[in-house]
Design an enzyme around this catalytic site. Structure first.
Site, PDB file in Angstrom:
ATOM      1  N   ASP A  26       0.815  -1.216   0.000  1.00 67.22           N
ATOM      2  CA  ASP A  26       0.000   0.000   0.000  1.00 67.22           C
ATOM      3  C   ASP A  26       0.851   1.269   0.000  1.00 67.22           C
ATOM      4  OD1 ASP A  26       1.024  -0.081   2.530  1.00 67.22           O
ATOM      5  OD2 ASP A  26      -0.888   0.192   3.567  1.00 67.22           O
ATOM      6  N   ARG A  73      16.102  22.774  -4.437  1.00 69.06           N
ATOM      7  CA  ARG A  73      15.848  23.812  -5.446  1.00 69.06           C
ATOM      8  C   ARG A  73      14.612  24.638  -5.123  1.00 69.06           C
ATOM      9  NH1 ARG A  73      16.760  20.124 -10.767  1.00 69.06           N
ATOM     10  NH2 ARG A  73      16.146  18.505  -9.280  1.00 69.06           N
ATOM     11  N   HIS A 116      22.271  23.065  -3.059  1.00 64.33           N
ATOM     12  CA  HIS A 116      21.965  23.911  -4.205  1.00 64.33           C
ATOM     13  C   HIS A 116      21.974  25.386  -3.820  1.00 64.33           C
ATOM     14  CE1 HIS A 116      20.430  24.853  -8.158  1.00 64.33           C
ATOM     15  NE2 HIS A 116      19.444  25.546  -7.627  1.00 64.33           N
ATOM     16  N   LYS A 160      22.827  32.560 -20.168  1.00 63.09           N
ATOM     17  CA  LYS A 160      21.695  31.775 -20.668  1.00 63.09           C
ATOM     18  C   LYS A 160      20.381  32.350 -20.155  1.00 63.09           C
ATOM     19  CE  LYS A 160      21.290  28.511 -16.833  1.00 63.09           C
ATOM     20  NZ  LYS A 160      21.403  27.129 -16.372  1.00 63.09           N
ATOM     21  N   ASP A 179      29.207  22.393 -12.377  1.00 61.85           N
ATOM     22  CA  ASP A 179      27.891  22.749 -11.827  1.00 61.85           C
ATOM     23  C   ASP A 179      27.661  21.923 -10.579  1.00 61.85           C
ATOM     24  OD1 ASP A 179      25.517  24.087 -11.637  1.00 61.85           O
ATOM     25  OD2 ASP A 179      24.743  23.449 -13.590  1.00 61.85           O
ATOM     26  N   ASP A 198      20.531  17.591 -14.076  1.00 61.23           N
ATOM     27  CA  ASP A 198      19.239  16.912 -13.961  1.00 61.23           C
ATOM     28  C   ASP A 198      18.865  16.294 -15.313  1.00 61.23           C
ATOM     29  OD1 ASP A 198      16.703  16.008 -13.407  1.00 61.23           O
ATOM     30  OD2 ASP A 198      16.017  17.855 -12.467  1.00 61.23           O
ATOM     31  N   ALA A 217      20.023  17.439 -18.152  1.00 62.03           N
ATOM     32  CA  ALA A 217      21.195  17.703 -19.000  1.00 62.03           C
ATOM     33  C   ALA A 217      20.897  18.631 -20.162  1.00 62.03           C
ATOM     34  CB  ALA A 217      21.814  16.401 -19.521  1.00 62.03           C
ATOM     35  N   GLY A 218      19.729  19.256 -20.177  1.00 62.08           N
ATOM     36  CA  GLY A 218      19.409  20.211 -21.242  1.00 62.08           C
ATOM     37  C   GLY A 218      20.304  21.435 -21.198  1.00 62.08           C
ATOM     38  N   THR A 219      20.491  21.985 -19.995  1.00 67.71           N
ATOM     39  CA  THR A 219      21.368  23.147 -19.828  1.00 67.71           C
ATOM     40  C   THR A 219      22.791  22.805 -20.242  1.00 67.71           C
ATOM     41  OG1 THR A 219      20.030  23.947 -17.973  1.00 67.71           O
ATOM     42  CG2 THR A 219      22.273  24.787 -18.150  1.00 67.71           C
TER      43      THR A 219
END
Length: 335
Positions: A38, A97, A131, A196, A222, A226, A228-230
């Site tokens: 559960d 964050r 962070h 950016k 960094d 997360d 990895a787009g940045t």
């Protein structure tokens, strides 16, 4: 210390906890975590903690809420079992964050997590590369944040074939400038900054580069990666600006969703990450990943707390001592 200290591993950080115990030369505490059908969680201690100093090692990464509840329930179990002190070693602190109200009517979830840990019965928290540094102030108990830049810098200094005179340390945004400067100072290298914009969460677009990477080895630093787009957006820009090679390094490899595929499809020469989040599966999928262990730092912190010694001195000794060099040497051989 050995008779009065117990280190328990919960689900997210079992291998790391075992490494810490090996360094401290103490057995890993007996603890069982049950996840019921559960969704409820039960943490059972397999040995007495009465009058002892307990250290839970648990990152609160994905599944964040399950790992957080394991930690809270473990703390409660120790409190009810009359532990002398309950210490939480949280290499990756989830919800970090959400450290401020970026918009009206938003929560400050990292403060809520800090309150929950205190109310559950934690006496001390040890984190790594928060962070946002101000999260330490959300606690009314001792909260120590350990910097992993020392591990990364030692690894880069000992990396075969890397001439530090060719290195430029790159911050992926303005917010990471201080971190990039600290690494650059350790390596004796200049700094560049990627300008950016972030149109929405987990989406960032590199706009411009402040600094010169032409013909250089760019080391992007960094605190976490997360999706990895940045990172991949910045990698493309660095090569466009003439970088000869791009290496990326971070403390926390969250690596959600398409992150691994993005890294594999990028032109990264190497992706350096620590094991604040377990990378045993991801490292099998991505050959250019180098994983550095934070166990020497965590072990030094635990020993300093137990012996009432200077934490900064203990961490410095751990970095310059044999444990870190063994870790770096092992990773070089694997590479």
């Amino acid at each position: 210390m050995k008779d009065s200290t117990v280190v328990f591993a919960l689900s997210a950080s079992h291998d790391l906890a075992q490494e810490i115990c090996d360094i401290l030369e103490i057995p890993l505490g007996k603890c069982t975590v049950h996840h019921f059908a559960d969704g409820e969680i039960l943490v059972e201690l397999g040995e007495s903690v009465r009058g002892k100093d307990v250290f839970f090692v648990q990152s609160t990464n994905r599944p964040v809420n399950d790992n957080l509840m394991e930690l809270l329930i473990g703390i409660d179990a120790c409190k009810r079992a009359s532990a002398r002190s309950i210490n939480c070693v949280i290499p990756y602190f989830g919800y970090a964050r959400q450290d401020r109200k970026a918009k009206p009517r938003q929560p400050i979830s990292s403060k809520l997590v800090a309150t929950m840990l205190e109310r559950a019965g934690a006496n001390r928290v040890i984190t790594m590369d928060l962070h946002a540094a101000q999260i330490q102030g959300y606690f009314d108990i001792p909260a120590d944040d350990i910097n992993t830049l020392t591990l990364i810098s030692e690894y880069l200094k000992s990396k075969p074939g890397l001439n530090l005179e060719d290195v430029v340390v790159v911050s992926p945004d303005h917010g990471g400038t201080v971190r990039a400067r600290r690494l650059a100072d350790r390596l004796g290298a200049p700094v560049a900054i990627i300008d950016k914009r972030r149109p929405k969460p987990n989406v960032a677009v590199a706009m411009n580069l402040l600094g010169d990477v032409d013909g250089k080895v760019a080391v992007v630093i960094d605190d976490m990666v997360d999706t990895a787009g940045t990172l991949t957006s910045g990698i493309n820009m660095l090569y466009e600006k003439g970088a000869r090679e791009v290496i990326a390094a971070c403390a926390h490899g969250v690596l959600s969703g398409p992150a691994i595929e993005r890294l594999k499809n990028s032109k990264l020469t190497e992706f350096i990450v620590t094991n604040t989040i377990d990378q045993s599966e991801n490292s099998k999928l991505y050959n250019e990943m180098t994983v550095l262990s934070v166990a020497p730092l965590a072990a030094a912190a635990i020993e300093a707390v137990e012996l009432n010694e200077s934490l900064s001195t203990a961490l410095n000794d751990a970095v310059t001592g044999e444990f870190v060099h063994k870790v770096c040497q092992s990773d070089e051989n694997q590479a």
